[in-house]
Design an enzyme around this catalytic site. Structure first.
Site, short mmCIF file in Angstrom:
data_model
loop_
_atom_site.label_atom_id
_atom_site.label_comp_id
_atom_site.label_asym_id
_atom_site.label_seq_id
_atom_site.Cartn_x
_atom_site.Cartn_y
_atom_site.Cartn_z
N GLY A 12 58.91 -12.14 131.29
CA GLY A 12 59.41 -10.77 130.78
C GLY A 12 58.12 -10.28 129.83
O GLY A 12 56.99 -11.06 129.85
N ASP A 13 58.30 -9.13 129.37
CA ASP A 13 57.37 -8.20 128.88
C ASP A 13 56.05 -8.19 129.66
O ASP A 13 54.92 -8.07 129.04
CB ASP A 13 57.14 -8.84 127.61
N LYS A 16 56.29 -4.03 132.97
CA LYS A 16 57.15 -3.51 133.92
C LYS A 16 57.42 -1.99 133.54
O LYS A 16 57.28 -1.14 134.65
CB LYS A 16 58.47 -4.05 134.29
N GLY A 40 63.44 -4.72 126.85
CA GLY A 40 62.86 -3.66 126.24
C GLY A 40 61.51 -3.40 126.87
O GLY A 40 60.60 -3.91 126.92
N HIS A 41 61.56 -2.25 127.33
CA HIS A 41 60.41 -1.67 128.12
C HIS A 41 59.70 -0.64 127.35
O HIS A 41 60.21 0.63 127.05
CB HIS A 41 61.02 -1.16 129.43
N ARG A 142 85.71 -13.01 136.10
CA ARG A 142 86.69 -11.79 136.69
C ARG A 142 87.69 -11.43 135.45
O ARG A 142 88.53 -11.04 135.61
CB ARG A 142 87.54 -12.17 137.73
N GLN A 223 63.19 -8.34 132.70
CA GLN A 223 62.93 -9.44 132.42
C GLN A 223 61.87 -10.24 133.26
O GLN A 223 61.01 -9.18 134.02
CB GLN A 223 64.19 -10.51 132.57
N THR A 303 62.63 -5.58 121.81
CA THR A 303 63.97 -5.58 121.49
C THR A 303 64.44 -6.32 120.19
O THR A 303 65.10 -5.59 119.34
CB THR A 303 64.81 -6.28 122.77
N ASP A 336 42.38 -5.90 128.88
CA ASP A 336 41.76 -5.37 127.57
C ASP A 336 41.94 -6.52 126.51
O ASP A 336 41.23 -6.51 125.58
CB ASP A 336 42.10 -3.94 127.26
P1 IMO Z 1 61.96 -7.29 129.27
O1 IMO Z 1 62.77 -6.71 130.40
C1 IMO Z 1 61.37 -11.23 127.39
C2 IMO Z 1 64.50 -13.86 126.94
C3 IMO Z 1 65.19 -14.25 125.54
C4 IMO Z 1 65.89 -15.72 125.70
C5 IMO Z 1 66.54 -15.69 126.92
C6 IMO Z 1 67.90 -15.41 127.13
O2 IMO Z 1 61.66 -6.64 128.28
O3 IMO Z 1 60.95 -8.24 130.03
P2 IMO Z 1 69.22 -13.20 126.89
O4 IMO Z 1 69.53 -12.36 125.42
O5 IMO Z 1 68.77 -12.43 127.84
O6 IMO Z 1 70.47 -14.02 126.75
O7 IMO Z 1 68.32 -14.36 126.19
O8 IMO Z 1 65.52 -14.68 127.62
N1 IMO Z 1 64.70 -12.51 127.37
C7 IMO Z 1 63.61 -11.91 127.46
N2 IMO Z 1 62.24 -12.10 126.96
N3 IMO Z 1 61.51 -10.01 127.94
C8 IMO Z 1 62.91 -9.70 128.03
O9 IMO Z 1 62.99 -8.71 128.79
C9 IMO Z 1 64.03 -10.42 127.97
N4 IMO Z 1 65.15 -10.52 127.96
C10 IMO Z 1 65.74 -11.69 127.81
O10 IMO Z 1 64.19 -14.17 124.55
O11 IMO Z 1 64.79 -16.45 125.62
MG MG Z 2 60.16 -6.20 126.83
#
Ligand code: IMO
Ligand code: MG
Length: 427
Positions: A12-13, A16, A40-41, A142, A223, A303, A336
């Site tokens: 994630g992060d 995207k 969180g984008h 469900r 993610q 987030t 960078d």
């Molecule tokens: P973006 O789209 C980074 C991680 C959480 C945790 C695990 C499960 O910004 O890349 P959850 O709340 O989904 O049940 O948590 O997933 N996690 C992310 N880490 N970027 C994200 O989204 C994430 N969405 C969930 O930190 O380890």
């Molecule tokens: Mg993010």
């Protein structure tokens, strides 16, 4: 007819949001297809800095349709707030629509996320505590409430009458928590339904018609593949169905897999992870702290604000995600951030008890024990943030990108050297 997907290749992060913000230029529609407001984008453009959680990152193009596909779970309060904030900053949401098949994230999901995490104790997953996991559990069980129910007070009452007693029993008996009052909850969610009704559509039909007309549709993942329920480092993963993989994009949008012609994987030039779970190249000392603080956008969750765990580029994990997604081209982001390091490492393999590990391990217990094997690269020790062509990059930086390309086994088409729209090198 052609849809293309942007997915995160790590935990994630990866960038995207900004990739979608750029590639949306090629499309007429942008669809978010999975997860919820755990995502969180971050996007930085002429209007300022934005952190989007549910709204697709194509929203900054007033002429594009932005859809939230059936694979996303919607917290109505969060969506309404995000819409209000965007509008108040001059970003129109008149072309934003939400699938009537989206599941609704309810307050009991948020509470259960919290209570389940507490109950796990030392084995906590460190979720974002937004209720996303429990909402997907209800979808599969469900027991979900969908947008189509939310906007029809009678349908909502029927669903809630069935679901709420079960949730309240669980809350009271297992967790000794306070139950939700039916009338109060019902009234609040009828009101959310009224406010969201104008946004609700059969979004899959909109996409299919656009594809029939020959338009291009961008499918925006959330993610990363290593957090995927199936392919990721289970149980330290997120709960989305469909997955955070490119294969989930078709399901989460409501189209067939044959419509997807291109999969763009976004990879950071190093690794980060928020939350618990194995991360072989994590740097716990000073180098990790430097990586976290170095860039113009330091590594703290968009987030939750939590510090992200940082480490060197892991080519084993990243190559694995290229393969499970069928990535056709890659974005290498945040090059960078490495500008000031005298030496940079790339993990090219793992070892377990002195033996080489051939593939990315499925078992968490194994992944926790592997030792990364590093290849050392000389740093370039100069700023890359003004580079606009690949040839503008210092020789060492070019070598670094080419080596990662080689290890990933797919073409790196874009390299980012900063968070601004124009700080993206197209090769
Ligand atoms: P973006 O789209 C980074 C991680 C959480 C945790 C695990 C499960 O910004 O890349 P959850 O709340 O989904 O049940 O948590 O997933 N996690 C992310 N880490 N970027 C994200 O989204 C994430 N969405 C969930 O930190 O380890
Ligand atoms: Mg993010």
């Amino acid at each position: 007819m052609s849809a293309f997907v942007v997915i995160g290749g790590q935990w994630g992060d990866e960038g995207k949001g900004r990739t979608v913000d750029l590639l949306a230029q090629e499309a007429t529609i942008v669809v978010r297809y999975s997860a919820g407001n755990n995502a969180g984008h971050t996007i930085i453009n002429h209007l300022g800095r934005f952190a989007l959680h549910l709204v697709p990152a194509g929203i900054f193009y007033p002429e594009k349709l932005c859809l939230i596909g059936n694979g996303v779970v919607i917290d109505p309060e969060v969506l309404l707030e995000e819409i209000e904030q965007l509008e108040s900053r001059g970003v129109s949401t008149k072309n934003l629509f939400v699938s009537d098949r989206c599941h609704v994230l309810m307050p009991y999901h948020r509470l259960l996320d919290e209570l389940e995490e507490q109950a796990r104790g030392d084995a906590a997953l460190e979720t974002t505590r937004r209720g996303v996991g429990p909402a997907f559990v209800d979808k599969v069980a469900r027991l979900g409430i969908r947008m189509a129910d939310l906007i029809e007070p009678d349908a909502l009452r029927e669903r809630l009458k069935l679901v709420l007693p079960q949730k309240n029993t669980l809350l009271e008996r297992l967790y000794e928590a306070k139950p939700f009052d039916f009338d109060e909850l019902y009234r609040a969610y009828v009101e959310f339904g009224c406010q969201l009704k104008p946004y609700v559509r059969d979004t899959a039909a909109i996409v299919i018609e656009a594809l029939d007309r020959g338009e291009k549709v961008l499918l925006e993942g959330a993610q990363g593949s290593l957090l995927d329920l199936d392919a990721g480092t289970y149980p330290y993963v997120t709960s989305s169905t469909p997955s955070s993989l490119a294969a989930g994009a078709a399901i989460g949008t409501g189209i067939g897999p044959t419509q997807i012609e291109r999969v763009v994987g976004v990879y950071k030039a190093y690794m980060t992870r928020v939350g618990a779970g194995p991360m072989p190249t994590e740097l716990l000392g000073e180098t990790g702290d430097i990586l976290r603080g170095e860039g113009p956008e330091p590594e703290f969750g968009a987030t939750t604000g939590r510090p992200r765990r940082c480490g060197w580029f892991d080519a084993v994990a990243s190559r694995y995600s290229v393969r499970v997604n069928g990535v056709t081209s890659a974005v290498l982001s945040r090059l960078d951030v490495l500008d000031n390091f005298p030496s940079i490492q790339i993990c090219t393999g793992y070892e377990l008890d002195g033996q080489p590990v051939k593939s990315f391990p499925s078992a968490t217990a194994v992944l926790e024990r592997v030792t990364p094997i590093y290849e050392e690269h000389t740093g370039w020790r100069q700023s890359t943030s003004a580079a606009r062509r690949f040839s503008d990059l210092p020789k060492e930086a070019q070598t670094y990108v080419e080596r990662i390309e080689d290890l990933l086994g797919c073409r790196i088409e874009y390299v980012s050297v900063g968070p601004e729209r124009e700080q993206m090198i197209i090769r």
